[in-house]
Design a protein around this motif. Structure first.
Motif, PDB file in Angstrom:
ATOM      1  N   SER A 158      -7.397  -1.218  -1.995  1.00 30.04           N
ATOM      2  CA  SER A 158      -7.254  -1.776  -3.418  1.00 30.04           C
ATOM      3  C   SER A 158      -7.746  -0.425  -4.332  1.00 30.04           C
ATOM      4  CB  SER A 158      -8.569  -2.626  -3.632  1.00 30.04           C
ATOM      5  OG  SER A 158      -9.920  -2.031  -3.196  1.00 30.04           O
ATOM      6  N   MET A 159      -8.123   0.505  -3.827  1.00 32.76           N
ATOM      7  CA  MET A 159      -8.300   1.646  -4.456  1.00 32.76           C
ATOM      8  C   MET A 159      -6.854   2.493  -4.763  1.00 32.76           C
ATOM      9  SD  MET A 159     -11.765   3.212  -2.727  1.00 32.76           S
ATOM     10  CE  MET A 159     -11.696   4.956  -3.527  1.00 32.76           C
ATOM     11  N   SER A 160      -5.823   2.101  -4.060  1.00 32.53           N
ATOM     12  CA  SER A 160      -4.707   2.897  -4.170  1.00 32.53           C
ATOM     13  C   SER A 160      -3.884   2.215  -5.222  1.00 32.53           C
ATOM     14  CB  SER A 160      -3.989   2.863  -2.815  1.00 32.53           C
ATOM     15  OG  SER A 160      -2.572   3.087  -2.740  1.00 32.53           O
ATOM     16  N   PRO A 161      -2.892   2.870  -6.159  1.00 33.57           N
ATOM     17  CA  PRO A 161      -2.070   2.348  -7.020  1.00 33.57           C
ATOM     18  C   PRO A 161      -1.172   1.425  -6.437  1.00 33.57           C
ATOM     19  CG  PRO A 161      -1.559   4.762  -6.624  1.00 33.57           C
ATOM     20  CD  PRO A 161      -3.036   4.365  -5.890  1.00 33.57           C
ATOM     21  N   ILE A 162      -0.584   1.645  -5.500  1.00 27.96           N
ATOM     22  CA  ILE A 162       0.171   0.941  -4.444  1.00 27.96           C
ATOM     23  C   ILE A 162      -0.513  -0.172  -3.513  1.00 27.96           C
ATOM     24  CG2 ILE A 162       2.183   2.059  -5.225  1.00 27.96           C
ATOM     25  CD1 ILE A 162       2.080   3.254  -2.230  1.00 27.96           C
ATOM     26  N   GLY A 163      -1.693  -0.451  -4.030  1.00 35.81           N
ATOM     27  CA  GLY A 163      -2.391  -1.204  -3.026  1.00 35.81           C
ATOM     28  C   GLY A 163      -1.854  -2.470  -2.420  1.00 35.81           C
ATOM     29  N   CYS A 164      -1.505  -3.310  -3.475  1.00 36.00           N
ATOM     30  CA  CYS A 164      -0.620  -4.622  -3.245  1.00 36.00           C
ATOM     31  C   CYS A 164       0.548  -4.535  -2.056  1.00 36.00           C
ATOM     32  CB  CYS A 164       0.033  -5.203  -4.392  1.00 36.00           C
ATOM     33  SG  CYS A 164       0.948  -4.383  -5.304  1.00 36.00           S
ATOM     34  N   HIS A 165       1.329  -3.339  -2.059  1.00 31.53           N
ATOM     35  CA  HIS A 165       2.509  -3.279  -1.334  1.00 31.53           C
ATOM     36  C   HIS A 165       1.945  -2.857  -0.098  1.00 31.53           C
ATOM     37  CE1 HIS A 165       5.313  -3.420  -4.699  1.00 31.53           C
ATOM     38  NE2 HIS A 165       4.624  -2.565  -5.356  1.00 31.53           N
ATOM     39  N   ILE A 166       0.643  -1.893   0.110  1.00 29.38           N
ATOM     40  CA  ILE A 166       0.161  -1.575   1.491  1.00 29.38           C
ATOM     41  C   ILE A 166      -0.408  -2.875   2.086  1.00 29.38           C
ATOM     42  CG2 ILE A 166      -1.773  -0.304   2.457  1.00 29.38           C
ATOM     43  CD1 ILE A 166      -1.463   1.799   0.320  1.00 29.38           C
ATOM     44  N   GLU A 167      -0.974  -3.631   1.305  1.00 26.04           N
ATOM     45  CA  GLU A 167      -1.481  -4.763   1.738  1.00 26.04           C
ATOM     46  C   GLU A 167      -0.374  -5.721   2.517  1.00 26.04           C
ATOM     47  OE1 GLU A 167      -4.869  -8.479   0.734  1.00 26.04           O
ATOM     48  OE2 GLU A 167      -3.909  -7.295  -0.833  1.00 26.04           O
ATOM     49  N   GLU A 168       0.464  -6.042   1.677  1.00 21.54           N
ATOM     50  CA  GLU A 168       1.560  -6.850   2.268  1.00 21.54           C
ATOM     51  C   GLU A 168       2.350  -6.175   3.523  1.00 21.54           C
ATOM     52  OE1 GLU A 168       4.203  -9.674   2.568  1.00 21.54           O
ATOM     53  OE2 GLU A 168       3.074  -9.635   0.508  1.00 21.54           O
ATOM     54  N   TRP A 169       2.515  -4.751   3.698  1.00 19.23           N
ATOM     55  CA  TRP A 169       2.890  -4.141   4.771  1.00 19.23           C
ATOM     56  C   TRP A 169       2.131  -4.315   6.128  1.00 19.23           C
ATOM     57  CZ3 TRP A 169       7.629  -2.625   6.116  1.00 19.23           C
ATOM     58  CH2 TRP A 169       8.544  -2.372   5.140  1.00 19.23           C
ATOM     59  N   LEU A 170       0.765  -4.212   5.637  1.00 14.31           N
ATOM     60  CA  LEU A 170      -0.181  -4.352   6.997  1.00 14.31           C
ATOM     61  C   LEU A 170      -0.217  -5.788   7.219  1.00 14.31           C
ATOM     62  CD1 LEU A 170      -3.258  -2.083   5.732  1.00 14.31           C
ATOM     63  CD2 LEU A 170      -1.671  -1.605   7.471  1.00 14.31           C
ATOM     64  N   VAL A 171      -0.166  -6.790   6.480  1.00 15.70           N
ATOM     65  CA  VAL A 171      -0.084  -8.075   7.025  1.00 15.70           C
ATOM     66  C   VAL A 171       1.097  -8.448   7.654  1.00 15.70           C
ATOM     67  CG1 VAL A 171      -0.149 -10.429   6.077  1.00 15.70           C
ATOM     68  CG2 VAL A 171      -1.615  -8.856   5.071  1.00 15.70           C
ATOM     69  N   GLY A 172       2.269  -7.801   7.291  1.00 17.95           N
ATOM     70  CA  GLY A 172       3.501  -8.217   8.022  1.00 17.95           C
ATOM     71  C   GLY A 172       3.490  -7.435   9.303  1.00 17.95           C
ATOM     72  N   ILE A 173       3.079  -6.285   9.180  1.00 15.22           N
ATOM     73  CA  ILE A 173       3.174  -5.600  10.477  1.00 15.22           C
ATOM     74  C   ILE A 173       2.284  -6.403  11.669  1.00 15.22           C
ATOM     75  CG2 ILE A 173       2.302  -3.560  11.746  1.00 15.22           C
ATOM     76  CD1 ILE A 173       3.435  -1.929   9.140  1.00 15.22           C
ATOM     77  N   SER A 174       0.975  -6.726  11.157  1.00 15.25           N
ATOM     78  CA  SER A 174       0.178  -7.299  11.948  1.00 15.25           C
ATOM     79  C   SER A 174       0.639  -8.733  12.493  1.00 15.25           C
ATOM     80  CB  SER A 174      -1.273  -7.782  11.133  1.00 15.25           C
ATOM     81  OG  SER A 174      -1.792  -6.462  10.932  1.00 15.25           O
ATOM     82  N   TYR A 175       1.312  -9.589  11.622  1.00 14.36           N
ATOM     83  CA  TYR A 175       1.977 -10.709  12.003  1.00 14.36           C
ATOM     84  C   TYR A 175       3.029 -10.610  13.066  1.00 14.36           C
ATOM     85  CZ  TYR A 175       4.405 -15.348  11.092  1.00 14.36           C
ATOM     86  OH  TYR A 175       4.897 -16.421  11.325  1.00 14.36           O
ATOM     87  N   VAL A 176       3.726  -9.661  12.882  1.00 13.59           N
ATOM     88  CA  VAL A 176       4.962  -9.185  13.772  1.00 13.59           C
ATOM     89  C   VAL A 176       4.349  -8.748  15.079  1.00 13.59           C
ATOM     90  CG1 VAL A 176       7.107  -8.048  14.391  1.00 13.59           C
ATOM     91  CG2 VAL A 176       6.562  -8.926  12.016  1.00 13.59           C
TER      92      VAL A 176
END
Length: 204
Positions: free
Chosen positions: A151-169
């Protein structure tokens, strides 16, 4: 290629599980397991991309499945280790010594290490998957340490989306990969038993 790695001393040259894994990488994979896993990973990726649910719901799926998967994998790993221990204990020492003195054509290892490394490599995959599930369960909590750092990153929402996607796959694709490894484990146990019986028959 010299025969130093076929000596009795070479049987204990690997001093860690990591060293065993590095040597085990020389053993070729089953092409069916590889291609089917790639196909399933592709399908799981497509499935994630078309999911019409919120990121929070996707994260909930990932957390719940990681907990379930960790329990399943730990249970299966326990049975595999017990079965392998029994098999290794009852194997004929003279046959194992003979296997250690002959080189496997494809891997370049001794037949003994080639056969045992296949089993150990499967154990390592199960162990790595279990650790990954544990990390996802611990750090995938909403409002936890990882969440606050992202959440401290300016692109935090995109990082979260990528991490969730990678974890899912990873979780679903990895579970299928482990099932394929379990299939190979069962066959390798059968082949090892038949080899021991054939050895005994040839000795008689």
């Amino acid at each position: 290629m010299n025969n130093d790695d076929l000596s009795a001393k070479a049987l204990t040259e690997e001093k860690s599980l990591w060293a065993v894994y590095l040597r085990a990488r020389r053993i070729p994979f089953n092409s069916f397991n590889i291609w089917t896993t790639i196909a399933v990973v592709g399908l799981v990726t497509a499935q994630y991309c078309v999911l019409e649910i919120s990121l929070d719901e996707k994260l909930k799926i990932v957390r719940e499945f990681s907990s379930i998967a960790m329990g399943i994998v730990v249970s299966v790993l326990g049975f595999l280790l017990a079965g392998f221990t029994i098999f290794a204990t009852i194997s004929q020492p003279d046959m194992l010594v003979a296997m250690s003195r002959h080189r496997h054509e494809k891997s370049g290892l001794s037949y003994l290490k080639n056969n045992f490394f296949i089993f150990i490599r499967i154990f390592i995959y199960y162990l790595v998957y279990t650790i990954a599930c544990l990390l996802i369960t611990v750090f995938g909590v909403k409002g936890g340490l990882l969440y606050k750092l992202i959440s401290m990153s300016p692109i935090g929402c995109h990082i979260e989306e990528w991490l969730v996607g990678i974890s899912y796959v990873f979780l679903y694709g990895g579970m299928f990969f482990l099932m394929m490894q379990l299939k190979s484990f069962i066959y390798n146990v059968y082949l090892s038993v038949m080899t021991a019986i054939r050895w005994k028959a040839m000795q008689d």
